[in-house]
Design a protein around this motif. Structure first.
Motif, PDB file in Angstrom:
ATOM      1  N   LYS A 256       0.818  -1.215   0.000  1.00 29.93           N
ATOM      2  CA  LYS A 256       0.000   0.000   0.000  1.00 29.93           C
ATOM      3  C   LYS A 256       0.848   1.260   0.000  1.00 29.93           C
ATOM      4  N   LEU A 257       2.107   1.172   0.460  1.00 31.64           N
ATOM      5  CA  LEU A 257       2.961   2.350   0.555  1.00 31.64           C
ATOM      6  C   LEU A 257       3.365   2.828  -0.840  1.00 31.64           C
ATOM      7  N   PRO A 258       3.276   4.127  -1.102  1.00 30.17           N
ATOM      8  CA  PRO A 258       3.700   4.639  -2.413  1.00 30.17           C
ATOM      9  C   PRO A 258       5.224   4.691  -2.507  1.00 30.17           C
ATOM     10  N   VAL A 259       5.738   4.673  -3.740  1.00 32.13           N
ATOM     11  CA  VAL A 259       7.173   4.778  -3.993  1.00 32.13           C
ATOM     12  C   VAL A 259       7.435   6.120  -4.647  1.00 32.13           C
ATOM     13  N   ALA A 260       8.244   6.954  -3.993  1.00 26.37           N
ATOM     14  CA  ALA A 260       8.560   8.276  -4.541  1.00 26.37           C
ATOM     15  C   ALA A 260       9.628   8.126  -5.625  1.00 26.37           C
ATOM     16  N   ILE A 261       9.489   8.899  -6.684  1.00 26.51           N
ATOM     17  CA  ILE A 261      10.466   8.899  -7.776  1.00 26.51           C
ATOM     18  C   ILE A 261      11.368  10.114  -7.576  1.00 26.51           C
ATOM     19  N   PRO A 262      12.667   9.901  -7.281  1.00 19.22           N
ATOM     20  CA  PRO A 262      13.561  11.038  -7.052  1.00 19.22           C
ATOM     21  C   PRO A 262      13.865  11.799  -8.340  1.00 19.22           C
ATOM     22  N   ALA A 263      14.362  13.017  -8.184  1.00 21.27           N
ATOM     23  CA  ALA A 263      14.725  13.834  -9.344  1.00 21.27           C
ATOM     24  C   ALA A 263      15.876  13.178 -10.093  1.00 21.27           C
ATOM     25  N   GLY A 264      15.825  13.224 -11.424  1.00 20.20           N
ATOM     26  CA  GLY A 264      16.876  12.626 -12.243  1.00 20.20           C
ATOM     27  C   GLY A 264      16.635  11.170 -12.586  1.00 20.20           C
ATOM     28  N   VAL A 265      15.526  10.607 -12.134  1.00 19.73           N
ATOM     29  CA  VAL A 265      15.187   9.210 -12.426  1.00 19.73           C
ATOM     30  C   VAL A 265      13.969   9.187 -13.331  1.00 19.73           C
TER      31      VAL A 265
END
Length: 179
Positions: free
Chosen positions: A7-16
């Motif tokens: 259920k936890l979201p996955v953050a997409i970091p900058a540059g990816v």
């Protein structure tokens, strides 16, 4: 009942850069690129630089894969962005390592030296003769390469000689009692 981890979201970091095409997931970052096939029964969607995972049905196998798929995707994103490292320490008189091309040659008290070549996507570094750093973008491959090196001479419990992870604590045993 979906997985708590899933259920936890996955953050997409900058540059990816992340692409999801049906069940195919691909990620590209500063350290390289990787891909993964999301198991059937789970959908992934991107909203506001965040990946969300939703199970399509409530079968037991789908619930089991829900958290696993989320964890694998999160580690692939971290791998192409930052990479993974494992550090091993070589403990013992005369035990040492030296670079030999891309691989490492170990002297571990045997009658011969042992040469270990890195698998694809893995690099070795030697800060000094008694320390080995394993680096790569795939968490599983880095861990397996480090475990293979550790298996060459596992640390023994009496003097602590052998190859150990730098954060590993060896439980010591008391030797024979004196007279």
């Amino acid at each position: 009942m979906a997985s708590h981890i899933g259920k936890l979201p996955v953050a997409i970091p900058a540059g990816v850069e992340v692409k999801i095409d049906g069940q195919n997931f691909s990620v590209k970052g500063a350290k390289g690129s990787d891909s993964y096939i999301i198991p059937d029964g789970i959908t992934a969607r991107i909203e506001d630089n965040t990946i969300f995972f939703d199970p399509k049905d409530e079968q037991v196998q789908t619930r089991a894969n829900h958290g696993l798929a989320r964890s694998i995707v999160a580690s692939k994103i971290q791998g192409v962005n930052e990479g993974f490292t494992k550090t091993l320490d070589i403990v013992g008189t005369g035990y040492r390592a030296q670079m030999k091309g891309q691989g490492i040659e170990f002297s571990l008290g045997y009658s011969h030296t042992i040469t270990v070549n890195p698998p694809e996507g893995i690099t070795f570094e030697l800060p000094n003769a008694n320390q080995v750093v394993v680096k790569g973008t795939d968490k599983q491959a880095v861990g397996q390469a480090a475990a293979n090196i550790r298996a060459l001479r596992k640390p023994e419990p009496y003097k602590g000689k052998g190859i150990k992870y730098s954060d590993e604590h060896i439980l010591r045993k008391v030797g024979k009692a004196g007279k």
